[in-house]
Write a protein that holds these residues in place. Structure first.
Motif, PDB file in Angstrom:
ATOM      1  N   CYS A 135       0.844  -1.186   0.000  1.00 23.81           N
ATOM      2  CA  CYS A 135       0.000   0.000   0.000  1.00 23.81           C
ATOM      3  C   CYS A 135       0.880   1.236   0.000  1.00 23.81           C
ATOM      4  O   CYS A 135       2.075   1.171   0.279  1.00 23.81           O
ATOM      5  N   GLY A 136       0.284   2.351  -0.335  1.00 26.65           N
ATOM      6  CA  GLY A 136       1.057   3.578  -0.370  1.00 26.65           C
ATOM      7  C   GLY A 136       0.171   4.802  -0.465  1.00 26.65           C
ATOM      8  O   GLY A 136      -1.038   4.704  -0.649  1.00 26.65           O
ATOM      9  N   LEU A 137       0.821   5.926  -0.331  1.00 30.27           N
ATOM     10  CA  LEU A 137       0.143   7.211  -0.391  1.00 30.27           C
ATOM     11  C   LEU A 137       1.000   8.131  -1.247  1.00 30.27           C
ATOM     12  O   LEU A 137       2.189   8.303  -0.974  1.00 30.27           O
ATOM     13  N   THR A 138       0.419   8.695  -2.276  1.00 21.36           N
ATOM     14  CA  THR A 138       1.140   9.631  -3.131  1.00 21.36           C
ATOM     15  C   THR A 138       0.585  11.029  -2.900  1.00 21.36           C
ATOM     16  O   THR A 138      -0.620  11.250  -2.977  1.00 21.36           O
ATOM     17  N   ILE A 139       1.493  11.950  -2.607  1.00 17.56           N
ATOM     18  CA  ILE A 139       1.109  13.330  -2.355  1.00 17.56           C
ATOM     19  C   ILE A 139       1.522  14.161  -3.560  1.00 17.56           C
ATOM     20  O   ILE A 139       2.711  14.279  -3.860  1.00 17.56           O
ATOM     21  N   PRO A 140       0.550  14.723  -4.274  1.00 21.05           N
ATOM     22  CA  PRO A 140       0.887  15.569  -5.422  1.00 21.05           C
ATOM     23  C   PRO A 140       1.422  16.923  -4.950  1.00 21.05           C
ATOM     24  O   PRO A 140       0.988  17.456  -3.935  1.00 21.05           O
ATOM     25  N   ILE A 141       2.370  17.446  -5.701  1.00 21.86           N
ATOM     26  CA  ILE A 141       2.939  18.753  -5.398  1.00 21.86           C
ATOM     27  C   ILE A 141       2.817  19.592  -6.662  1.00 21.86           C
ATOM     28  O   ILE A 141       3.373  19.246  -7.693  1.00 21.86           O
ATOM     29  N   TYR A 166      -1.119  11.550  10.525  1.00 23.90           N
ATOM     30  CA  TYR A 166      -0.011  12.449  10.250  1.00 23.90           C
ATOM     31  C   TYR A 166      -0.096  13.072   8.860  1.00 23.90           C
ATOM     32  O   TYR A 166       0.918  13.419   8.270  1.00 23.90           O
ATOM     33  N   ASP A 167      -1.292  13.271   8.342  1.00 22.78           N
ATOM     34  CA  ASP A 167      -1.451  13.757   6.975  1.00 22.78           C
ATOM     35  C   ASP A 167      -0.785  15.121   6.751  1.00 22.78           C
ATOM     36  O   ASP A 167      -0.116  15.332   5.745  1.00 22.78           O
ATOM     37  N   GLN A 168      -0.917  16.031   7.683  1.00 21.33           N
ATOM     38  CA  GLN A 168      -0.296  17.347   7.513  1.00 21.33           C
ATOM     39  C   GLN A 168       1.230  17.254   7.577  1.00 21.33           C
ATOM     40  O   GLN A 168       1.933  17.927   6.831  1.00 21.33           O
ATOM     41  N   ALA A 169       1.740  16.411   8.455  1.00 24.86           N
ATOM     42  CA  ALA A 169       3.187  16.237   8.556  1.00 24.86           C
ATOM     43  C   ALA A 169       3.733  15.603   7.280  1.00 24.86           C
ATOM     44  O   ALA A 169       4.798  15.998   6.791  1.00 24.86           O
ATOM     45  N   LEU A 170       3.023  14.633   6.707  1.00 29.39           N
ATOM     46  CA  LEU A 170       3.465  14.000   5.464  1.00 29.39           C
ATOM     47  C   LEU A 170       3.456  14.996   4.309  1.00 29.39           C
ATOM     48  O   LEU A 170       4.359  15.006   3.480  1.00 29.39           O
ATOM     49  N   GLN A 171       2.441  15.855   4.266  1.00 32.97           N
ATOM     50  CA  GLN A 171       2.381  16.892   3.230  1.00 32.97           C
ATOM     51  C   GLN A 171       3.556  17.842   3.371  1.00 32.97           C
ATOM     52  O   GLN A 171       4.197  18.209   2.391  1.00 32.97           O
ATOM     53  N   LEU A 172       3.861  18.244   4.598  1.00 33.33           N
ATOM     54  CA  LEU A 172       4.990  19.137   4.844  1.00 33.33           C
ATOM     55  C   LEU A 172       6.307  18.467   4.449  1.00 33.33           C
ATOM     56  O   LEU A 172       7.161  19.082   3.803  1.00 33.33           O
ATOM     57  N   MET A 173       6.479  17.195   4.817  1.00 31.18           N
ATOM     58  CA  MET A 173       7.691  16.464   4.448  1.00 31.18           C
ATOM     59  C   MET A 173       7.836  16.391   2.936  1.00 31.18           C
ATOM     60  O   MET A 173       8.931  16.586   2.399  1.00 31.18           O
TER      61      MET A 173
END
Length: 85
Positions: free
Chosen positions: A24-30, A58-65
């Motif tokens: 599984c995974g999570l992709t954060i678009p930038i 930790y969604d906000q922390a992951l976005q910041l990272m």
């Protein structure tokens, strides 16, 4: 299968992920203000519910990272071209 129809290319990607133990995974678009797009993916070999709980917590922390990582890479690209700040 992930609950939706997949193309052959998508299925090959899922198969390759499985070979490396990624389940599984999570992709954060930038979206960069100059129009370039990037993405940072966090992947795990744990079952989906455990990963989802952590990602939601930790969604906000992951976005910041992801954003900080992207900025750092952009600076490295700038330096690799021989430019300075």
């Amino acid at each position: 299968m992930r609950g939706f129809a997949t193309s052959q290319v998508q299925q090959r990607l899922f198969d390759e992920e499985a070979e490396f133990g990624i389940c599984c995974g999570l992709t954060i678009p930038i979206i960069h203000r100059r129009g370039c797009n990037a993405a940072v993916t966090f992947a795990a070999d744990e079952p989906y519910p455990a990963f989802l709980r952590v990602a939601e917590r930790y969604d906000q922390a992951l976005q910041l990272m992801a954003t900080c990582f992207h900025i750092h890479v952009r600076h490295l690209q700038w330096a690799a071209r021989g430019k300075s700040a």
